[in-house]
Design a protein around this motif. Structure first.
Motif, mmCIF file in Angstrom:
data_model
loop_
_atom_site.group_PDB
_atom_site.id
_atom_site.type_symbol
_atom_site.label_atom_id
_atom_site.label_comp_id
_atom_site.label_asym_id
_atom_site.label_seq_id
_atom_site.Cartn_x
_atom_site.Cartn_y
_atom_site.Cartn_z
ATOM 1 N N GLU A 120 -12.647 -7.619 -1.653
ATOM 2 C CA GLU A 120 -12.578 -8.017 -0.242
ATOM 3 C C GLU A 120 -13.954 -8.427 0.280
ATOM 4 O O GLU A 120 -14.095 -9.435 0.975
ATOM 5 C CB GLU A 120 -12.028 -6.874 0.603
ATOM 6 N N GLU A 141 -8.408 -13.707 8.768
ATOM 7 C CA GLU A 141 -7.135 -14.318 8.363
ATOM 8 C C GLU A 141 -7.214 -14.845 6.927
ATOM 9 O O GLU A 141 -6.272 -14.678 6.141
ATOM 10 C CB GLU A 141 -6.768 -15.449 9.322
ATOM 11 N N THR A 144 -7.314 -11.889 4.468
ATOM 12 C CA THR A 144 -5.983 -11.288 4.384
ATOM 13 C C THR A 144 -5.060 -12.119 3.502
ATOM 14 O O THR A 144 -4.320 -11.584 2.657
ATOM 15 C CB THR A 144 -5.368 -11.137 5.784
ATOM 16 N N ALA A 145 -5.109 -13.436 3.692
ATOM 17 C CA ALA A 145 -4.273 -14.324 2.881
ATOM 18 C C ALA A 145 -4.649 -14.243 1.409
ATOM 19 O O ALA A 145 -3.779 -14.210 0.529
ATOM 20 C CB ALA A 145 -4.404 -15.765 3.389
ATOM 21 N N ARG A 146 -5.949 -14.197 1.132
ATOM 22 C CA ARG A 146 -6.396 -14.135 -0.260
ATOM 23 C C ARG A 146 -5.987 -12.818 -0.908
ATOM 24 O O ARG A 146 -5.490 -12.790 -2.038
ATOM 25 C CB ARG A 146 -7.905 -14.329 -0.339
ATOM 26 N N LEU A 147 -6.181 -11.715 -0.214
ATOM 27 C CA LEU A 147 -5.837 -10.414 -0.785
ATOM 28 C C LEU A 147 -4.328 -10.266 -0.952
ATOM 29 O O LEU A 147 -3.868 -9.582 -1.875
ATOM 30 C CB LEU A 147 -6.391 -9.289 0.097
ATOM 31 N N SER A 148 -3.561 -10.902 -0.072
ATOM 32 C CA SER A 148 -2.106 -10.804 -0.193
ATOM 33 C C SER A 148 -1.616 -11.468 -1.477
ATOM 34 O O SER A 148 -0.621 -11.032 -2.071
ATOM 35 C CB SER A 148 -1.423 -11.431 1.027
ATOM 36 N N ARG A 149 -2.316 -12.512 -1.923
ATOM 37 C CA ARG A 149 -1.944 -13.166 -3.180
ATOM 38 C C ARG A 149 -2.168 -12.244 -4.363
ATOM 39 O O ARG A 149 -1.468 -12.335 -5.380
ATOM 40 C CB ARG A 149 -2.758 -14.445 -3.375
ATOM 41 N N GLN A 150 -3.129 -11.341 -4.263
ATOM 42 C CA GLN A 150 -3.435 -10.451 -5.380
ATOM 43 C C GLN A 150 -2.331 -9.433 -5.637
ATOM 44 O O GLN A 150 -2.307 -8.802 -6.696
ATOM 45 C CB GLN A 150 -4.758 -9.731 -5.122
ATOM 46 N N ALA A 151 -1.400 -9.299 -4.688
ATOM 47 C CA ALA A 151 -0.312 -8.339 -4.862
ATOM 48 C C ALA A 151 0.543 -8.666 -6.077
ATOM 49 O O ALA A 151 1.158 -7.770 -6.673
ATOM 50 C CB ALA A 151 0.548 -8.300 -3.602
ATOM 51 N N GLN A 155 2.824 -6.333 -9.231
ATOM 52 C CA GLN A 155 4.281 -6.324 -9.146
ATOM 53 C C GLN A 155 4.874 -5.846 -10.469
ATOM 54 O O GLN A 155 4.162 -5.669 -11.457
ATOM 55 C CB GLN A 155 4.797 -7.726 -8.796
#
Length: 298
Positions: A120, A141, A144-151, A155
């Protein structure tokens, strides 16, 4: 018989919504593209591309449309404000959708840590350097968008991730020594896991087929493959089979030139050791040794 108008998709992005609203109000006013173009002094072909979101919206168009349609509340200006802040242009948005479906992600980066494995703090520093005019809200923003892709990496099941980075990535500092130390530690941890392989291409190798850019290859859940090339501000999604195969060959060559995962981890950790320690305000430099000693005792 006149050509059937292209179907619009306002739910895809603010830019698509802008185009859909442009057509809706134009047709409600009984205007053709030619007649609207005569009023605001734009060509029919240009207006058609803005309606279908095929071209970026020019900054003077929203005010002209608000004047032409009498939208006194500045409707098009508001839509444009959203559209120009979108951090996922259409091709990148499409790539992100495909990335979420990938069973295998292969990536090469020459200067910056790939977004999927950024910390981050590193991501925040990189966005701040990329555009010094970004507000903290803008950066929040984007991060947040970049870290959300790392999810997708956590998975069940996660995709296999193979990353090659140039040695220059280790030396281009973002955010200072402590930020880089944290980032390099993450890279070292990813060099060889159950689902990740990370390798460093050393300076000693010299030139290679991917120099000067970055490349991502995605093998999707249905077995199909796509490639994504990225430059400073633009990205290109490539789906032609022959083009993707050529890019795969270039990637495979670069991978053959890279250090093994074990040697890559060694190089990354030695780079970490060479990072300077940040100066503590009000503390004499010689006192830093005591600070580090105290940290080690904790």
């Amino acid at each position: 018989m006149p050509a059937r108008p292209t179907e619009l998709t306002p739910d895809r992005s603010a830019r698509h919504m802008f185009g859909a609203e442009m057509r809706r109000l134009r047709e409600a006013a009984g205007m053709s593209l030619e007649s609207l173009g005569a009023i605001i002094r734009y060509s029919k072909s240009s207006l058609a591309r803005y309606e279908t979101a095929e071209s970026m919206i020019p900054p003077d168009l929203p005010a002209l449309l608000d004047a032409a349609f009498g939208t006194s509340d500045g409707w098009f200006g508001k839509l444009y404000t959203l559209a120009r802040k979108e951090f996922h242009p259409d091709q990148f948005r499409r790539m992100v959708e495909l990335e979420a479906r990938a069973s295998l992600i292969q990536q090469y980066n020459g200067l910056i840590v790939p977004g999927l494995v950024q910390t981050e703090a590193y991501a925040r520093a990189q966005f701040r350097v990329h555009n010094p005019r970004f507000t903290e809200h803008d950066i929040d923003e984007l991060v947040t968008a970049r870290l959300s892709r790392q999810a997708l990496l956590t998975q069940d099941p996660p995709p296999d991730l193979y990353v090659i980075i140039d040695q220059a990535v280790l030396l281009h500092s973002y955010g200072g020594p402590e930020v880089m130390r944290e980032q390099l530690a993450r890279l070292a941890d990813l060099t060889c896991t159950a689902t990740t392989i990370l390798q460093v291409l050393p300076f000693t190798h010299g030139g290679h087929p991917l120099a000067g850019g970055s490349l991502k290859l995605l093998t999707l859940d249905d077995g199909s493959r796509v490639a994504y090339e990225e430059s400073i501000t633009t990205g290109t999604l490539l789906e032609d089979t022959h083009v993707v195969k050529a890019h795969q060959r270039s990637y495979d060559l670069v991978r053959a030139y890279a250090l093994s995962p074990k040697d890559s981890a060694t190089l990354i950790r030695s780079t970490m050791e060479e990072l300077p320690h940040e100066h503590h305000p009000g503390l004499h430099p010689r006192g830093l040794d005591q600070v580090h000693l105290q940290r080690e005792r904790r």
